[in-house]
Design a protein around this motif. Structure first.
Motif, PDB file in Angstrom:
ATOM      1  N   VAL A 108      14.381  76.624   9.513  1.00 31.38           N
ATOM      2  CA  VAL A 108      15.087  75.802   8.536  1.00 31.38           C
ATOM      3  C   VAL A 108      16.344  75.184   9.131  1.00 31.38           C
ATOM      4  CG1 VAL A 108      14.222  76.868   6.410  1.00 31.38           C
ATOM      5  CG2 VAL A 108      16.152  77.907   7.581  1.00 31.38           C
ATOM      6  N   ASP A 122      19.032  72.478   0.042  1.00 32.82           N
ATOM      7  CA  ASP A 122      17.578  72.581   0.194  1.00 32.82           C
ATOM      8  C   ASP A 122      17.202  73.860   0.914  1.00 32.82           C
ATOM      9  OD1 ASP A 122      17.241  70.169  -1.014  1.00 32.82           O
ATOM     10  OD2 ASP A 122      16.797  69.044   0.824  1.00 32.82           O
ATOM     11  N   VAL A 123      17.889  74.113   2.016  1.00 31.51           N
ATOM     12  CA  VAL A 123      17.613  75.296   2.825  1.00 31.51           C
ATOM     13  C   VAL A 123      17.842  76.561   2.004  1.00 31.51           C
ATOM     14  CG1 VAL A 123      18.471  76.609   4.804  1.00 31.51           C
ATOM     15  CG2 VAL A 123      18.196  74.131   4.980  1.00 31.51           C
ATOM     16  N   PHE A 151      13.448  83.954   9.102  1.00 28.78           N
ATOM     17  CA  PHE A 151      14.008  82.603   8.990  1.00 28.78           C
ATOM     18  C   PHE A 151      14.784  82.307  10.269  1.00 28.78           C
ATOM     19  CE2 PHE A 151      13.760  83.832   4.464  1.00 28.78           C
ATOM     20  CZ  PHE A 151      13.152  82.706   3.922  1.00 28.78           C
ATOM     21  N   LEU A 189      17.387  79.810  11.869  1.00 32.68           N
ATOM     22  CA  LEU A 189      18.313  78.809  11.328  1.00 32.68           C
ATOM     23  C   LEU A 189      18.928  77.874  12.353  1.00 32.68           C
ATOM     24  CD1 LEU A 189      18.463  81.088   8.909  1.00 32.68           C
ATOM     25  CD2 LEU A 189      20.217  79.477   8.173  1.00 32.68           C
ATOM     26  N   ALA A 202      23.010  73.816   7.891  1.00 32.14           N
ATOM     27  CA  ALA A 202      22.877  75.084   7.161  1.00 32.14           C
ATOM     28  C   ALA A 202      23.078  76.267   8.097  1.00 32.14           C
ATOM     29  CB  ALA A 202      21.514  75.166   6.482  1.00 32.14           C
ATOM     30  N   LYS A 212      11.150  73.318   8.020  1.00 33.42           N
ATOM     31  CA  LYS A 212      11.856  72.503   7.036  1.00 33.42           C
ATOM     32  C   LYS A 212      13.181  72.073   7.649  1.00 33.42           C
ATOM     33  CE  LYS A 212      14.861  71.541   4.021  1.00 33.42           C
ATOM     34  NZ  LYS A 212      15.227  70.535   4.923  1.00 33.42           N
ATOM     35  N   GLY A 213      13.201  70.880   8.151  1.00 37.32           N
ATOM     36  CA  GLY A 213      14.446  70.373   8.705  1.00 37.32           C
ATOM     37  C   GLY A 213      14.584  70.632  10.201  1.00 37.32           C
ATOM     38  N   GLY A 230       9.867  68.019   5.593  1.00 38.50           N
ATOM     39  CA  GLY A 230      11.300  67.837   5.461  1.00 38.50           C
ATOM     40  C   GLY A 230      11.710  66.494   6.019  1.00 38.50           C
ATOM     41  N   ILE A 249      10.109  70.429  -0.584  1.00 41.76           N
ATOM     42  CA  ILE A 249      11.101  71.459  -0.883  1.00 41.76           C
ATOM     43  C   ILE A 249      10.744  72.155  -2.194  1.00 41.76           C
ATOM     44  CG2 ILE A 249      13.554  71.926  -1.328  1.00 41.76           C
ATOM     45  CD1 ILE A 249      13.055  70.844   1.449  1.00 41.76           C
TER      46      ILE A 249
END
Ligand code: 3PG
Ligand code: MG
Length: 404
Positions: free
Chosen positions: A199, A206-207, A221, A223, A227, A326-327, A359, A387
């Protein structure tokens, strides 16, 4: 959950009204070609090949924004992907539109003007209200069936998305089917092995929403992005601040979200992997890295996770049974800051894991860095809808298709 009807259920020889999502970047007035055209072209080509009279609706931008333009260029771009004509009429449901619809023969394709130029399209109202609009009531009688292919806009309760399915027999297009299946997999499929989610991106909310909802499903996750830096800040590192007060990337997102970030960290610490090193541009503009543990004070803008972090993330991906992205993990548009994003994507492409990449912009890194879409399970063309699907929310546009 009731299944929706698909193009397999649609009898040939009809006139169909089809909602696509061709919402695209616009640069200096020029609409930019992108995956959405290529994907929707498949649905449209199938309908044209089967001899339907096919009328397309789509939106572009929002009133008041630079991206709010006519769909005339979209017709040309789509036509290139279909390898056949796409006619355009600069009208949504007035006399010109009705006349153009009337002129259609089997196999013809016509694109109507930007649905958002119609006042009744945008206000978020119940499907029942949308079904009663003049827009829907005028167009619907011209058609035998409605097809919604716009999964990526299905979180909007707009007339073209939720009004027509209430007054016409409604079907899901091929893009709708594929996106729905892939994007709900995380909520509906059982995975035996490790489930990983990378993410990042610029929008912290969103995250956080996704992490908050998937804490039980996802094992790890990884990162990055804005975020990622905010989570590091919550973890006690002196990062996640704005250096330039005119550029509000971190501070207001921190204000709005830090309590939830702190809570997620506390509840799920063992599932959250934060960057241990970060990359920035030195005075000459070259990529330089620094260990997070060595940062006493943030004096540079971090643009990517560091190489050690990227390698570790790639290892985690290689050990996973399912990976969701996502992202982006850094500013991958600049090659020197693409290491995090590309390492994760390449690790997915190399392995046989179940994967969904979405994303918005992230998927652009795939072609930018010479990877092949075929090496990924699914590359989503949805932003906001993706999302929502990840957070288990239902999409109103899908819901109305599933109604008995
Ligand atoms: C998108 O581009 O994400 C969808 O088409 C929705 O567009 P909107 O965010 O302008 O409603
Ligand atoms: Mg693969």
């Amino acid at each position: 959950m009731a299944a929706f009807q698909t193009l397999d259920d649609l009898a040939d020889g009809q006139r169909v009204l089809v909602r696509l999502d061709l919402n695209s970047p616009v640069e200096d007035g020029a609409v930019q070609d992108n995956r959405r055209f290529e994907r929707h072209a498949k649905t449209v080509r199938e309908l044209a090949d089967r001899g339907f009279e096919t009328v397309l609706m789509a939106h572009q931008g929002r009133p008041g924004r630079d991206t709010f333009v006519s769909l005339e260029q979209h017709a040309d771009i789509l036509s290139g992907h279909i390898g056949g004509d796409v006619d355009f009429v600069a009208d949504t449901f007035g006399e010109d539109a009705l006349a153009a619809i009337d002129d259609l023969d089997g196999g013809d394709v016509l694109l109507l003007e930007n649905t958002r130029m119609c006042d009744e399209e945008l206000p978020e109202e119940d499907p029942e209200v949308k079904a009663e609009t003049e827009f829907v009531q005028t167009l619907a009688p011209e058609f035998d069936a409605y097809v919604n292919d716009a999964y990526s806009a299905a979180h909007r309760s707009h007339a073209s998305l939720v009004g027509f399915p209430l007054v016409l027999p409604a079907y899901a297009g091929r893009v709708m089917e594929t996106e729905y299946e892939a994007n709900t997999a995380i909520a509906q499929k059982e995975f035996d092995g490790q489930v990983t989610m990378a993410v990042g991106g610029t929008k912290a909310t969103d995250v956080i929403d996704v992490m908050d909802h998937l804490g039980d499903t996802v094992d790890d996750f990884l990162l990055g992005g804005i975020a990622g830096e905010l989570f590091l800040r919550a973890d006690g590192a002196p990062v996640g601040f704005d250096l330039d007060p005119d550029l509000d990337l971190y501070d207001s997102q921190w204000e709005d979200n830090h309590e939830l970030i702190e809570q997620i960290l506390e509840e799920n610490r063992e599932k959250i992997t934060l960057a241990t090193d970060m990359a920035y541009a030195d005075e000459d503009g070259d990529r330089t890295e620094m260990d997070v543990a060595d940062i006493d004070e943030k004096t540079v803008s971090f643009m990517d996770v560091g190489t050690d972090t990227a390698e570790h993330y790639a290892d985690v991906v290689r050990d996973s049974e399912a990976v969701f992205v996502k992202g982006a993990l850094g500013v991958f548009e600049e090659e020197r800051f693409s290491v995090g994003t590309v390492s994760v994507l390449e690790a997915i492409a190399e392995t046989d894991c179940f994967s969904v990449v979405g994303g918005g912009d992230t998927s652009r890194a795939i072609e930018m860095y010479g990877m092949s879409e075929d090496d990924f399970g699914h590359v989503s063309i949805a932003g906001g809808a993706y999302i929502r699907a990840l957070t288990g929310a239902s999409l109103i546009g899908v819901e109305v298709l599933q109604r008995e």
